[in-house]
Write a protein that holds these residues in place. Structure first.
Motif, PDB file in Angstrom:
ATOM      1  N   ILE A  29      -6.368  -4.186 -25.329  1.00  0.00           N
ATOM      2  CA  ILE A  29      -5.949  -4.864 -23.858  1.00  0.00           C
ATOM      3  C   ILE A  29      -5.571  -6.337 -24.355  1.00  0.00           C
ATOM      4  N   ILE A  31      -3.716  -9.635 -22.541  1.00  0.00           N
ATOM      5  CA  ILE A  31      -3.426 -10.361 -21.226  1.00  0.00           C
ATOM      6  C   ILE A  31      -2.716 -11.581 -21.701  1.00  0.00           C
ATOM      7  N   THR A  34      -1.715 -15.049 -16.506  1.00  0.00           N
ATOM      8  CA  THR A  34      -2.192 -14.679 -15.197  1.00  0.00           C
ATOM      9  C   THR A  34      -1.845 -15.903 -14.034  1.00  0.00           C
ATOM     10  N   ALA A  39      -3.156  -9.469 -14.200  1.00  0.00           N
ATOM     11  CA  ALA A  39      -1.998  -8.993 -15.278  1.00  0.00           C
ATOM     12  C   ALA A  39      -1.920  -7.413 -15.034  1.00  0.00           C
ATOM     13  N   ALA A  62       2.822  -7.009 -23.646  1.00  0.00           N
ATOM     14  CA  ALA A  62       2.156  -7.543 -22.506  1.00  0.00           C
ATOM     15  C   ALA A  62       2.762  -8.901 -22.041  1.00  0.00           C
ATOM     16  N   GLY A  79       0.108  -8.010 -18.559  1.00  0.00           N
ATOM     17  CA  GLY A  79      -0.897  -7.449 -19.466  1.00  0.00           C
ATOM     18  C   GLY A  79      -0.288  -5.950 -19.877  1.00  0.00           C
ATOM     19  N   TYR A 110      -7.313  -7.687 -15.347  1.00  0.00           N
ATOM     20  CA  TYR A 110      -6.063  -6.690 -15.728  1.00  0.00           C
ATOM     21  C   TYR A 110      -6.220  -5.388 -15.012  1.00  0.00           C
ATOM     22  N   THR A 112      -4.425  -1.417 -14.789  1.00  0.00           N
ATOM     23  CA  THR A 112      -3.558  -0.750 -15.785  1.00  0.00           C
ATOM     24  C   THR A 112      -2.828   0.304 -14.707  1.00  0.00           C
TER      25      THR A 112
END
Ligand SMILES: NC(=O)C1=CN([C@@H]2O[C@H](COP(=O)(O)OP(=O)(O)OC[C@H]3O[C@@H](n4cnc5c(N)ncnc54)[C@H](O)[C@@H]3O)[C@@H](O)[C@H]2O)C=CC1
Ligand SMILES: CC(C)CC(=O)C(=O)O
Length: 364
Positions: A29, A31, A34, A39, A62, A79, A110, A112
């Motif tokens: 992941i 990031i 922000t 993100a 990202a 992200g 984060y 998704t």
């Protein structure tokens, strides 16, 4: 790759490695930033040639999301996740449950959604473990598969680019070469075919090509031949970096407008196509429809509101072209300027201290 050096260069916040032996999960992941909010960016599942290639992809994607979300006017940072594996063979329920728990551990930094290799079903499994997932089934009051909406945005942005190149935004009779006829491009073909465009398609999966040939009367070419075909518009809708030293030499198109992320292999390729007079619709501006759609879930999903905003990708591409002409810079730099200026403005607006300020996720 020297990871910290790379992160420092582009100012990344965080890189998270997730491993679960039982399910085979290996996820990264990334990031990036922000400043504007949590993100948000999809999860890509792909069989990478090396771990380094996976890390690099997560990082690049990202950062692209930071710019995409900022340019689209969303209050979200950037992200992305990559899961290393073959999406056709290696998926299992435990893998996405484990991944959901890792996302939950980030406590909202984060969020998704889908990307290449992941589906609404996968997001629904993640949702068993965390609320920080979008693009889940409409039965939850959510937006479902973002691809058709991404396609609508690409269609709108393509028209704006066509207006600049051909003096009209009608795509009737235009020859459009489409690389990759997956989830987004299949839906894009529907719009283009309905408007009377002639389609040339390619894909590494024969069934996808066949479907486009049968349903839209598309002409099929092999993956290596797509760059050199006689066409008005090249629409990259597979993976990134397809605008590079090798392909630019072959391109006949006057417009590049497609769904793929990170279309330019390097920034200098954006300079070269600009000098050649090709109108390039920057990838993260034209393909923002999906993220605009899933982001609407954070306010309580309203399809009409989301589609209205996605329709505005036409104006956003027109704005980028205008900045490019005004400042005498390529469109990819004009898009960066649009995104960076918004992030900078918002950064400064945060200087006023507010205890318990309204947080976007509190609406869920
Ligand atoms: N799904 C979405 O809502 C969004 C997708 N994107 C980007 O758009 C692109 C397409 O996404 P999807 O349609 O969702 O993915 P997909 O996986 O459904 O479609 C991609 C297609 O490209 C084909 N392909 C891969 N390499 C190829 C090559 N070298 N030559 C020809 N075909 C090739 C694949 O076989 C597949 O059919 C990706 O770059 C994705 O990151 C960007 C924004 C949102
Ligand atoms: C697929 C979208 C919902 C988000 C994303 O990751 C993207 O726009 O690339």
């Amino acid at each position: 790759m020297e990871i910290f050096k790379y992160m420092e260069k582009y100012d990344y916040e965080q890189l998270v490695f997730c491993q679960d032996k039982e399910s085979g999960l290996k996820a990264i992941i990334a990031i990036h930033d922000t400043t504007l909010g949590p993100a948000l960016g999809g999860t890509r599942m792909w069989q990478y040639a090396s771990e380094e290639a996976a890390i690099e992809d997560a990082l690049r994607l990202a950062r692209g999301m930071t710019y995409k979300n900022a340019a689209a006017g969303l209050n979200l940072g950037g992200g992305k996740t990559v899961i290393i594996g073959d999406a056709r063979k290696d998926k299992n329920e435990a893998m996405f449950r484990a991944f959901g728990r890792f996302i939950q551990g980030l406590n909202g930094r984060y969020i998704t959604a889908e990307d290449v290799g992941t589906t609404v079903d996968d997001m629904d499994i993640i949702h068993e473990e965390t609320d920080f997932v979008t693009g889940i089934s409409p039965s939850f009051g959510s937006s479902g598969n973002p691809s058709p909406v991404t396609a609508f945005g690409v269609y709108r942005g393509m028209k704006a680019a066509a207006k600049e190149a051909f003096g009209t935004d009608s795509l009737e009779g235009k020859v459009i070469a489409i690389q990759g006829v997956g989830n987004v491009a299949y839906n894009l073909c529907k719009y283009l075919h309905a408007e009377g465009a002639q389609l040339i398609v390619t894909d590494i999966h024969k069934e996808s090509v066949q479907r486009a040939v049968e349903e839209f009367g598309a002409k099929a070419v092999s993956p290596e031949d797509i760059y050199g075909v006689e066409c008005d518009i090249y629409a990259p809708c597979a993976l990134g970096a397809t605008v590079n030293d090798e392909t630019i030499k072959q391109l006949k198109a006057k417009v590049i407008a497609g769904a793929a992320n990170n279309q330019l292999k390097e920034a200098r390729h954006g300079d070269i196509i600009h000098e050649m007079g090709i109108v390039y619709a920057p990838d993260y501006v034209i393909n923002a429809g999906g993220v605009i759609n899933v982001a609407d879930e954070l306010y309580g999903y309203n399809r009409e509101r989301a589609l209205k905003k996605v329709e505005g990708i036409y104006d956003n591409i027109a704005k980028v072209i205008e900045i490019s002409k005004r400042d005498g810079i390529p469109t990819y730099l004009a898009a960066d300027r649009l995104a960076e200026e918004r992030i900078e403005r918002m950064k400064n607006s945060r200087s006023t201290f507010l205890k318990n300020g309204h947080h976007i996720l509190s609406r869920r």
